[in-house]
Design a protein around this motif. Structure first.
Motif, PDB file in Angstrom:
ATOM      1  N   TYR A 270     -40.765 -91.232 -59.719  1.00 16.43           N
ATOM      2  CA  TYR A 270     -41.802 -90.261 -60.054  1.00 16.43           C
ATOM      3  C   TYR A 270     -42.244 -90.368 -61.503  1.00 16.43           C
ATOM      4  O   TYR A 270     -43.229 -89.739 -61.901  1.00 16.43           O
ATOM      5  CB  TYR A 270     -41.347 -88.830 -59.750  1.00 16.43           C
ATOM      6  N   TRP A 271     -41.541 -91.157 -62.333  1.00 20.60           N
ATOM      7  CA  TRP A 271     -41.969 -91.319 -63.720  1.00 20.60           C
ATOM      8  C   TRP A 271     -43.247 -92.161 -63.824  1.00 20.60           C
ATOM      9  O   TRP A 271     -43.985 -92.064 -64.803  1.00 20.60           O
ATOM     10  CB  TRP A 271     -40.862 -91.951 -64.547  1.00 20.60           C
ATOM     11  N   VAL A 272     -43.514 -92.998 -62.814  1.00 22.82           N
ATOM     12  CA  VAL A 272     -44.729 -93.815 -62.860  1.00 22.82           C
ATOM     13  C   VAL A 272     -45.987 -92.950 -62.825  1.00 22.82           C
ATOM     14  O   VAL A 272     -46.860 -93.088 -63.691  1.00 22.82           O
ATOM     15  CB  VAL A 272     -44.721 -94.852 -61.718  1.00 22.82           C
ATOM     16  N   PRO A 273     -46.162 -92.041 -61.867  1.00 22.11           N
ATOM     17  CA  PRO A 273     -47.352 -91.187 -61.925  1.00 22.11           C
ATOM     18  C   PRO A 273     -47.370 -90.248 -63.117  1.00 22.11           C
ATOM     19  O   PRO A 273     -48.449 -89.927 -63.639  1.00 22.11           O
ATOM     20  CB  PRO A 273     -47.295 -90.402 -60.603  1.00 22.11           C
ATOM     21  N   ILE A 274     -46.198 -89.811 -63.575  1.00 25.40           N
ATOM     22  CA  ILE A 274     -46.158 -88.931 -64.748  1.00 25.40           C
ATOM     23  C   ILE A 274     -46.681 -89.657 -65.978  1.00 25.40           C
ATOM     24  O   ILE A 274     -47.519 -89.145 -66.727  1.00 25.40           O
ATOM     25  CB  ILE A 274     -44.723 -88.412 -64.976  1.00 25.40           C
ATOM     26  N   LEU A 275     -46.191 -90.871 -66.212  1.00 29.62           N
ATOM     27  CA  LEU A 275     -46.658 -91.647 -67.364  1.00 29.62           C
ATOM     28  C   LEU A 275     -48.126 -92.028 -67.220  1.00 29.62           C
ATOM     29  O   LEU A 275     -48.852 -92.113 -68.219  1.00 29.62           O
ATOM     30  CB  LEU A 275     -45.793 -92.904 -67.522  1.00 29.62           C
ATOM     31  N   THR A 276     -48.574 -92.241 -65.972  1.00 28.13           N
ATOM     32  CA  THR A 276     -49.989 -92.538 -65.760  1.00 28.13           C
ATOM     33  C   THR A 276     -50.861 -91.364 -66.170  1.00 28.13           C
ATOM     34  O   THR A 276     -51.885 -91.530 -66.851  1.00 28.13           O
ATOM     35  CB  THR A 276     -50.222 -92.884 -64.282  1.00 28.13           C
ATOM     36  N   VAL A 277     -50.468 -90.163 -65.766  1.00 27.26           N
ATOM     37  CA  VAL A 277     -51.232 -88.965 -66.122  1.00 27.26           C
ATOM     38  C   VAL A 277     -51.209 -88.746 -67.629  1.00 27.26           C
ATOM     39  O   VAL A 277     -52.230 -88.401 -68.239  1.00 27.26           O
ATOM     40  CB  VAL A 277     -50.670 -87.742 -65.374  1.00 27.26           C
ATOM     41  N   MET A 278     -50.046 -88.936 -68.251  1.00 27.75           N
ATOM     42  CA  MET A 278     -49.950 -88.719 -69.692  1.00 27.75           C
ATOM     43  C   MET A 278     -50.796 -89.737 -70.464  1.00 27.75           C
ATOM     44  O   MET A 278     -51.438 -89.388 -71.464  1.00 27.75           O
ATOM     45  CB  MET A 278     -48.484 -88.793 -70.128  1.00 27.75           C
ATOM     46  N   ALA A 279     -50.810 -90.985 -70.006  1.00 28.55           N
ATOM     47  CA  ALA A 279     -51.643 -91.999 -70.668  1.00 28.55           C
ATOM     48  C   ALA A 279     -53.122 -91.652 -70.539  1.00 28.55           C
ATOM     49  O   ALA A 279     -53.896 -91.750 -71.503  1.00 28.55           O
ATOM     50  CB  ALA A 279     -51.357 -93.376 -70.081  1.00 28.55           C
ATOM     51  N   GLY A 280     -53.531 -91.224 -69.330  1.00 28.38           N
ATOM     52  CA  GLY A 280     -54.923 -90.819 -69.165  1.00 28.38           C
ATOM     53  C   GLY A 280     -55.276 -89.597 -69.986  1.00 28.38           C
ATOM     54  O   GLY A 280     -56.373 -89.508 -70.547  1.00 28.38           O
ATOM     55  N   ALA A 281     -54.345 -88.637 -70.083  1.00 31.74           N
ATOM     56  CA  ALA A 281     -54.587 -87.447 -70.902  1.00 31.74           C
ATOM     57  C   ALA A 281     -54.738 -87.814 -72.369  1.00 31.74           C
ATOM     58  O   ALA A 281     -55.584 -87.243 -73.082  1.00 31.74           O
ATOM     59  CB  ALA A 281     -53.443 -86.451 -70.715  1.00 31.74           C
ATOM     60  N   TYR A 282     -53.937 -88.769 -72.839  1.00 35.06           N
ATOM     61  CA  TYR A 282     -54.058 -89.185 -74.237  1.00 35.06           C
ATOM     62  C   TYR A 282     -55.410 -89.842 -74.498  1.00 35.06           C
ATOM     63  O   TYR A 282     -56.037 -89.603 -75.535  1.00 35.06           O
ATOM     64  CB  TYR A 282     -52.931 -90.142 -74.600  1.00 35.06           C
ATOM     65  N   LEU A 283     -55.878 -90.684 -73.569  1.00 33.23           N
ATOM     66  CA  LEU A 283     -57.169 -91.337 -73.756  1.00 33.23           C
ATOM     67  C   LEU A 283     -58.301 -90.314 -73.777  1.00 33.23           C
ATOM     68  O   LEU A 283     -59.244 -90.424 -74.575  1.00 33.23           O
ATOM     69  CB  LEU A 283     -57.394 -92.359 -72.642  1.00 33.23           C
TER      70      LEU A 283
ATOM     71  N   CYS B 167     -52.878 -86.578 -59.304  1.00 36.17           N
ATOM     72  CA  CYS B 167     -52.573 -87.238 -60.572  1.00 36.17           C
ATOM     73  C   CYS B 167     -53.833 -87.574 -61.348  1.00 36.17           C
ATOM     74  O   CYS B 167     -53.978 -87.164 -62.498  1.00 36.17           O
ATOM     75  CB  CYS B 167     -51.762 -88.501 -60.302  1.00 36.17           C
ATOM     76  N   VAL B 168     -54.742 -88.307 -60.723  1.00 36.00           N
ATOM     77  CA  VAL B 168     -55.918 -88.773 -61.435  1.00 36.00           C
ATOM     78  C   VAL B 168     -56.927 -87.648 -61.661  1.00 36.00           C
ATOM     79  O   VAL B 168     -57.354 -87.401 -62.790  1.00 36.00           O
ATOM     80  CB  VAL B 168     -56.569 -89.942 -60.680  1.00 36.00           C
ATOM     81  N   CYS B 169     -57.259 -86.930 -60.586  1.00 40.95           N
ATOM     82  CA  CYS B 169     -58.305 -85.900 -60.692  1.00 40.95           C
ATOM     83  C   CYS B 169     -57.793 -84.636 -61.378  1.00 40.95           C
ATOM     84  O   CYS B 169     -58.323 -84.221 -62.405  1.00 40.95           O
ATOM     85  CB  CYS B 169     -58.846 -85.575 -59.302  1.00 40.95           C
ATOM     86  N   SER B 170     -56.741 -84.044 -60.804  1.00 43.36           N
ATOM     87  CA  SER B 170     -56.263 -82.766 -61.337  1.00 43.36           C
ATOM     88  C   SER B 170     -55.693 -82.912 -62.737  1.00 43.36           C
ATOM     89  O   SER B 170     -56.025 -82.137 -63.641  1.00 43.36           O
ATOM     90  CB  SER B 170     -55.199 -82.182 -60.398  1.00 43.36           C
TER      91      SER B 170
END
Length: 622
Positions: free
Chosen positions: A556-569, A150-153
């Motif tokens: 599974y929506w928690v890691p998905i939203l986490t990745v999307m928030a990081g991608a937006y930043l 999630c975080v790295c990839s």
């Protein structure tokens, strides 16, 4: 310093920073006497502190049951535990590796508990203690896989997509502009309206047969509604094509500037890393402001008095008048044998100290210094990037004359010569933001009172929001002119405003096209990363082996939203650099048009592509 204003602002800014640091140190030394922020006793009330250090923490598998199926206060007083499976887990990372300032905030514990809740979910929510004891080992692997994937990839993919998109704009800018301005309207709007109109063409329901209805979906079942939408969109499309045809040369210049900006970012790749430095500085400012505020709020020490809980007329309890101070830790009721009901009870918080007497003023100064620091950090980043991109534009032989350390040189030059100008611009913006905060506070206090007063406050809030937005745009262009000419803030702001007003047509078109393209880029990055994260965490994309399985996740929506928030930043950081490059090159382009005429004595510095569009030949310079 170019003016006395810049000199005064520089001295004032340094004085405010020095006072801010002194206040923070004093608050840290003399604040928090109750040990609210960081418990330093060994009473065992806090995890990881005192005799509870190195002890495992209690993790509740379904924490919602604690609030939904139990009366919390009654259960706590009665000694009842939360009716869900509980697992003891030792968080070595939180207790040993993290520094003390991070532990103070307790944010990591919240995040760790959230990841645990997501990763560890037994198949039976009423499972016994022994059935879930093996869960920590599986959860650790799942959390490691979550962090790695999630975080790295995910964030690495967002970084790569953002960079590739910016670099490809030099070839695809004109295509994307026409697709966004014409293609999406045709495909997404006209085609959809025609499909709906064709779908309801056999319906006998007419618009005149309907009475007034608040349910809008009723009107969407009539073919006349979709026919009206279709006609409106066709007319709008025709007007848009006609306007773009008339402004095709200006649109070509805007697209050429965007392509040139992509080329500049490709040559100066180090500028893409500068938002990370700005982010670190902003995090430091926010953390310092937050900790200082908390230490100021908790600076009052509790005061206790010796009182009698029984009737003063009983025995000799009347001798205790409540004026004697005490400490609960050392209080001994046996010292008052004549009054069995004597107690040491909380009286009030101490308000006689330096911090307590001036708490309001200190908090206002804390907010003022925080806003000034944040605005100065943003201004420093904008001026540094503007100077870097301007050095590329004003180099006659590109890119051979560009220094490989252009970014660091501009950063040092900005700190050496332009601190006063940046501080003055940041101070103006800070004053407007303080007024807005005061209006928000007054609006909150007057809520539910006079309707006329609330209307007045809303009008003032709207006006100051518009003024702040205008000032941000003015400051941004002023910093670009400061980076180009090195003049004071007031002179640079006046010159930038005059220059933009003389070319207002190009300004509006370039801003709208650039904003649309940047929005599409952010949407593309977040969409690509979000779709891949959804397929991975929902189990539709499986990894080889049993390292990670989607069934181990609770939500599974928690890691998905986490990745999307990081991608937006990440996308926001990269595209902010690109937007600054476009604005800088645009102002340089306008200055180039007004200062030079393309002759041997005054040659143009613009690229050959822009000269070709403007039909201005570039002279041969020996």
């Amino acid at each position: 310093f170019r003016s006395c204003t810049d000199l005064i602002c520089c001295i004032l800014f340094l004085a405010v920073i020095a006072g801010y640091m002194v206040m923070g140190v004093l608050a840290w030394l003399f604040g928090d006497p109750r040990h609210v922020l960081f418990p330093r006793n060994s009473t065992g009330m806090f995890c990881g502190v005192g005799m509870n250090r190195d002890q495992p923490r209690m993790i509740y598998v379904d924490i919602l049951k604690c609030a939904t199926t139990t009366k919390v206060m009654a259960a706590a007083l009665g000694g009842t535990q939360c009716p869900t499976t509980q697992v003891r887990l030792k968080l070595y990372l939180y207790d040993h590796i993290l520094p003390v300032p991070v532990r103070l905030t307790r944010l990591f514990a919240v995040v760790w508990w959230l990841l645990w809740t997501v990763a560890c979910q037994p198949t039976n929510t009423n499972a016994s203690q022994s059935e879930c004891l093996a869960c920590p080992y599986h959860a650790s692997a799942a959390l490691q896989q979550f962090a790695a994937c999630c975080v790295c990839s995910g964030l690495t993919l967002a970084l790569l997509v953002s960079v590739v998109f910016l670099l490809l704009l030099r070839y695809l800018a004109i295509v994307l502009v026409w697709i966004l301005m014409v293609g999406l309207l045709v495909v997404g709007g006209i085609w959809h309206c025609y499909s709906e109109y064709y779908h309801f063409s056999t319906s006998k329901l007419k618009f005149g047969d309907l009475s007034f209805n608040t349910n809008i979906s009723v009107y969407l079942q009539v073919k006349e509604t979709w026919l009206a939408f279709l006609i409106i969109l066709c007319v709008w499309e025709s007007i848009l094509i006609l306007v773009l045809s008339c402004l095709r040369r200006r649109l070509s210049v805007a697209v050429a500037l965007m392509e040139e900006s992509s080329r500049v970012v490709g040559y100066l790749m180090s500028t893409l890393l500068y938002p990370l430095f700005t982010f670190v500085l902003l995090v430091v400012c926010v953390a310092y402001w937050g900790m200082t505020s908390l230490y100021l709020v908790t600076s009052g020490a509790p005061l206790y008095r010796v009182v009698s809980l029984s009737d003063p007329s009983v025995d000799k309890c009347s001798l205790i008048n409540g004026s004697e101070t005490c400490k609960p830790q050392t209080f001994n009721s046996s010292a008052y044998p004549y009054c069995p009901s004597v107690r040491c009870i909380f009286f009030k918080y101490d308000d006689t100290g330096l911090f307590q007497q001036n708490l309001v003023y200190l908090q206002v100064f804390n907010i003022f210094a925080f806003l000034w620091c944040v605005n100065f950090v943003i201004a420093l980043g904008q001026c540094t990037l503007a100077g870097t991109f301007a050095s590329y534009y004003w180099a006659f032989s590109k890119p051979t004359e560009i220094s490989p350390f252009a970014l660091s040189q501009c950063f040092i030059r900005t700190l050496q010569y332009h601190v006063g100008s940046l501080a003055f611009g940041a101070l103006l913006l800070t004053c407007f933001q303080l007024v807005r905060l005061v209006l928000e506070y007054l609006n909150h206090k007057t809520r539910g009172k006079s309707a006329c007063g609330r209307f007045l406050f809303n009008c003032l809030r709207c006006c100051f929001w518009c003024l702040e937005y205008f000032l941000k745009i003015l400051n941004r262009n002023a910093y670009i002119m400061i980076a180009i000419y090195g003049e004071s803030f007031c002179v640079s702001a006046k010159n930038a405003y005059s220059l933009l007003m003389r070319h207002i047509g190009r300004v509006v078109l370039l801003d709208r096209v650039t904003d649309m393209l940047i929005f599409f880029g952010k949407l593309l990055v977040v969409a690509i990363v979000g779709v891949l994260a959804f397929f991975f965490f929902s189990g539709q994309i499986r990894l080889p082996g049993d390292t990670f399985q989607a069934e181990m996740l609770n939500y599974y929506w928690v890691p998905i939203l986490t990745v999307m928030a990081g991608a937006y930043l990440i996308a926001q950081g990269f595209f902010s650099v690109y937007s600054m490059c476009v604005d800088t090159l645009f102002l340089c382009f306008l200055e180039d048009l007004e200062r030079n005429d393309g002759t041997m004595q005054k040659p143009y510095y613009m690229s050959r592509n822009l000269m070709r569009i403007l039909r201005k030949p570039k002279p041969n310079v020996m």
